[in-house]
Design an enzyme around this catalytic site. Structure first.
Site, short mmCIF file in Angstrom:
data_model
loop_
_atom_site.label_atom_id
_atom_site.label_comp_id
_atom_site.label_asym_id
_atom_site.label_seq_id
_atom_site.Cartn_x
_atom_site.Cartn_y
_atom_site.Cartn_z
N ASN A 151 31.82 44.20 -3.77
CA ASN A 151 32.59 44.16 -2.52
C ASN A 151 33.90 43.35 -2.62
O ASN A 151 34.86 43.64 -1.93
CB ASN A 151 31.73 43.72 -1.34
CG ASN A 151 31.09 42.37 -1.53
OD1 ASN A 151 31.12 41.81 -2.62
ND2 ASN A 151 30.51 41.85 -0.47
N GLU A 250 24.32 33.50 -4.55
CA GLU A 250 24.96 33.82 -3.27
C GLU A 250 24.38 35.17 -2.86
O GLU A 250 24.68 36.18 -3.49
CB GLU A 250 26.48 33.92 -3.42
CG GLU A 250 27.16 32.65 -3.90
CD GLU A 250 27.13 31.52 -2.88
OE1 GLU A 250 26.76 31.75 -1.72
OE2 GLU A 250 27.45 30.39 -3.28
N CYS A 285 29.20 39.84 2.89
CA CYS A 285 28.01 39.05 3.22
C CYS A 285 28.24 38.11 4.40
O CYS A 285 27.29 37.67 5.02
CB CYS A 285 27.57 38.26 2.00
SG CYS A 285 28.93 37.30 1.32
N GLU A 463 29.37 27.45 -4.09
CA GLU A 463 30.56 27.79 -4.87
C GLU A 463 31.78 27.24 -4.14
O GLU A 463 31.78 27.16 -2.92
CB GLU A 463 30.66 29.31 -5.05
CG GLU A 463 29.52 29.84 -5.92
CD GLU A 463 29.65 31.32 -6.29
OE1 GLU A 463 30.12 32.12 -5.46
OE2 GLU A 463 29.28 31.67 -7.43
P1 NAP Z 1 23.05 44.10 -5.86
O1 NAP Z 1 22.51 45.45 -5.88
O2 NAP Z 1 22.10 42.97 -5.75
O3 NAP Z 1 23.94 43.96 -7.19
C1 NAP Z 1 24.65 42.80 -7.51
C2 NAP Z 1 24.84 42.75 -9.00
O4 NAP Z 1 23.58 42.65 -9.65
C3 NAP Z 1 25.50 43.98 -9.59
O5 NAP Z 1 26.28 43.59 -10.69
C4 NAP Z 1 24.31 44.80 -10.04
O6 NAP Z 1 24.59 45.75 -11.05
C5 NAP Z 1 23.39 43.72 -10.55
N1 NAP Z 1 21.99 44.10 -10.55
C6 NAP Z 1 21.36 45.02 -9.79
N2 NAP Z 1 20.05 45.04 -10.09
C7 NAP Z 1 19.84 44.11 -11.05
C8 NAP Z 1 18.70 43.66 -11.78
N3 NAP Z 1 17.50 44.16 -11.54
N4 NAP Z 1 18.87 42.70 -12.70
C9 NAP Z 1 20.08 42.17 -12.93
N5 NAP Z 1 21.20 42.56 -12.29
C10 NAP Z 1 21.08 43.50 -11.34
O7 NAP Z 1 24.09 43.89 -4.70
P2 NAP Z 1 25.27 44.86 -4.30
O8 NAP Z 1 24.65 46.05 -3.68
O9 NAP Z 1 26.18 45.07 -5.43
O10 NAP Z 1 26.07 43.95 -3.25
C11 NAP Z 1 25.67 43.81 -1.94
C12 NAP Z 1 24.84 42.56 -1.70
O11 NAP Z 1 25.49 41.40 -2.24
C13 NAP Z 1 24.65 42.26 -0.25
O12 NAP Z 1 23.32 41.90 0.01
C14 NAP Z 1 25.58 41.07 0.00
O13 NAP Z 1 25.24 40.26 1.07
C15 NAP Z 1 25.51 40.36 -1.28
N6 NAP Z 1 26.71 39.53 -1.43
C16 NAP Z 1 26.60 38.20 -1.23
C17 NAP Z 1 27.72 37.38 -1.32
C18 NAP Z 1 27.61 35.92 -1.09
O14 NAP Z 1 28.55 35.21 -1.39
N7 NAP Z 1 26.50 35.41 -0.58
C19 NAP Z 1 28.95 37.94 -1.64
C20 NAP Z 1 29.03 39.31 -1.84
C21 NAP Z 1 27.89 40.10 -1.74
P3 NAP Z 1 24.98 47.25 -10.62
O15 NAP Z 1 26.30 47.15 -10.01
O16 NAP Z 1 25.01 48.01 -11.88
O17 NAP Z 1 23.93 47.72 -9.67
#
Ligand code: NAP
Ligand code: MG
Length: 483
Positions: A151, A250, A285, A463
């Site tokens: 994002n 995060e 998020c 962070e």
């Molecule tokens: P995600 O599916 O959890 O993926 C995040 C990262 O982890 C991506 O690089 C993803 O690779 C990788 N990943 C996925 N499954 C994994 C596994 N089993 N083992 C290791 N790595 C893995 O999240 P997203 O859909 O990209 O992003 C949305 C989420 O991120 C939301 O819940 C949002 O709230 C959260 N977020 C939080 C913050 C914060 O600062 N708190 C900031 C931004 C986003 P792939 O891309 O190849 O799937």
């Protein structure tokens, strides 16, 4: 710019073994932007070995010298800001103007942490025994694995690598498979800036399970910095337990946005629209997830909100004036829509938007008409789950005590916002909200200077701020016996 088809490992641009690639697509029209190397076991091994080998020299470089290199990275990112922003819009879909702001903010982490590196001081502790001396110091933790979401393709990367590198750690970054191009371009910039080989490595892959199994559990990796969903974070926490690998998380959010009767009406209205819709179209998020309006003001606030939302321009990111781009993929759009439909099924009223946009310029992208729902209750899925898209549930409340209790009734605790002109209430509510970031009459989020992170299931660690660099260090106490 970087060679976008290759990964950056040990200072070299390399293909995956057997030349495997995956497609990066433009969410505005489905076109293929680039074919990127699809890393696997051998590249993971190579990247970790490189980070481990580079750690020795990098970690003992004078912090001021590490800082100088990071300032150079910041400067080059500044020079190439629009070029980077173009990549962000291409792979993520957010409006180009917003992408420029993102890159501008992202590069600032290099500046902040370049300075923080020089202030990583320790302590000299008065000894209870005359013959002993004690000092406490912070040392870089070791090679770090960083995993980032799609994002904020620039900010999520710099918010992790800048503090890690400043602290003296080396990094293997695994960017989101939807948005690896910005990360590769940042790697190219670190190369031009003169970062020694192996200090920063970018491993691109869409085999995220393999990353979980082989990168994050690698015995040479001492710390995992992860930003993403709470569910994936929990899985990583489980596997990290085997080696007690240090973690910074995060994770997801479910931000309440509270408008009290005594709020500055216009400021609250603009804040609510911006924090709901104008950060990656709601795919952030810290976006407002539940908008609570006090009963005395609801009749005036709700129509004004609907009117403001109707004026938002949904368009491909490069179209002038675009305010909301496409969602990142069909899965995300379908999830948002299913939450809207579920709310309607349970008695909420859809007063605006809430449908797929499929005509003309929208035809090949994942566009969605910004939704506004009234009559939402706390037990509906849309109020319980992270929406992560352009849908705004409006809820009505009566008292301060009630709304604080409702706002806190979630497993998440990342960001919360409220608007009031009563100073005593401002202090009370700010103290009672169980969230890591609280916007009091403010909906602009965080800055480099303050720690950012979540309570409860929204994360671990912080962070930014002073805390950001501390996350990448271990604390050592030295006991000196003078005899
Ligand atoms: P995600 O599916 O959890 O993926 C995040 C990262 O982890 C991506 O690089 C993803 O690779 C990788 N990943 C996925 N499954 C994994 C596994 N089993 N083992 C290791 N790595 C893995 O999240 P997203 O859909 O990209 O992003 C949305 C989420 O991120 C939301 O819940 C949002 O709230 C959260 N977020 C939080 C913050 C914060 O600062 N708190 C900031 C931004 C986003 P792939 O891309 O190849 O799937
Ligand atoms: Mg995902």
């Amino acid at each position: 710019m970087a060679d976008l088809e290759r990964m950056y490992i040990n200072g070299e641009w390399v293909h995956a073994d057997a030349g495997a690639t995956f497609d990066v697509k433009n969410p505005a029209d489905g076109s293929i932007v680039a074919k990127v190397a699809n890393g696997a076991g051998p590249e993971i091994q190579r990247a970790v070995t490189a980070a481990h080998a580079a750690f020795r020299e990098w970690s003992v470089l004078a912090p001021k010298d590490r800082g100088s290199l990071l300032l150079k990275v910041q400067e080059l990112m500044q020079e190439r800001r629009d070029e980077l922003a173009r990549l962000v819009t291409l792979e993520n879909g957010k409006p180009f103007e917003e992408a420029k702001k993102e890159v501008q903010f992202a590069l600032g982490y290099f500046g902040w942490f370049a300075e923080e590196a020089r202030r990583m001081s320790g302590e000299w502790i008065p000894s209870p025994q005359p013959s002993k001396r004690y000092w406490v110091l912070r040392q870089p933790i070791g090679p770090v694995a960083a995993v980032t979401p799609w994002n904020f393709p620039a900010t999520m990367v710099t918010r992790k690598i800048a503090p890690a590198l400043a602290a003296g750690c080396t990094v293997v970054l695994k960017p989101a498979s939807a948005t690896p191009l910005t990360a590769l371009a940042i790697a190219r910039i670190t190369e031009v800036a003169g970062l020694p080989k192996g200090v920063f490595n970018v491993l691109t892959t869409n085999r995220s399970r393999l990353v979980g199994a082989e990168l994050l559990t690698h015995p040479l990796i001492r710390k995992i910095g992860f930003t993403g969903s709470t569910d994936v974070g929990k899985g990583i926490m489980e596997t990290a337990a085997k080696q007690v690998t240090r973690l910074s998380f995060e994770l997801g959010g479910n931000a309440p946005f509270i408008v009290f009767d005594d709020a500055d009406f216009q400021a609250a209205l603009e804040g609510a629209v911006a924090m709901k819709f104008l950060r990656v179209g709601g795919q952030s998020c810290i976006c407002a997830n539940r908008i609570y309006v006090q009963r005395g003001i609801a009749e005036r606030f709700i129509p004004a909100f609907v009117e403001a939302v109707a004026k938002l321009k949904v368009a491909p990111g490069f179209e002038p004036g675009a305010q909301i781009g496409p969602l990142i993929n069909e899965e995300t759009r379908a999830k948002v829509h299913s939450l809207v439909e579920d709310a309607v099924k349970h008695g909420a009223k859809l007063v605006s938007g809430g449908r797929y946009l499929t005509d003309g310029a929208y035809a090949k992208g994942f566009f969605y008409a910004p939704a506004v729902l009234t009559g939402v209750s706390d037990d509906m899925a849309i109020a319980q789950e992270e929406i992560f898209g352009p849908a705004a549930p409006l809820l009505v409340f009566d008292t301060e005590e009630e709304v604080v209790q409702r706002a806190n009734a979630t497993k998440f605790g990342l960001a919360a916002y409220f608007y009031t002109r009563d100073l005593a209430r401002l202090v009370r509510v700010a103290e009672q909200l169980e969230y890591g970031l609280v916007g009091a009459n403010d909906a602009t989020g965080y800055t480099h200077e303050i720690p950012f992170g979540g309570f409860k299931e929204s994360g671990l660690g912080r962070e930014g701020g002073h805390e950001g660099i501390a996350e990448y260090t271990e604390v050592k106490s030295v006991v000196v016996n003078l005899g």
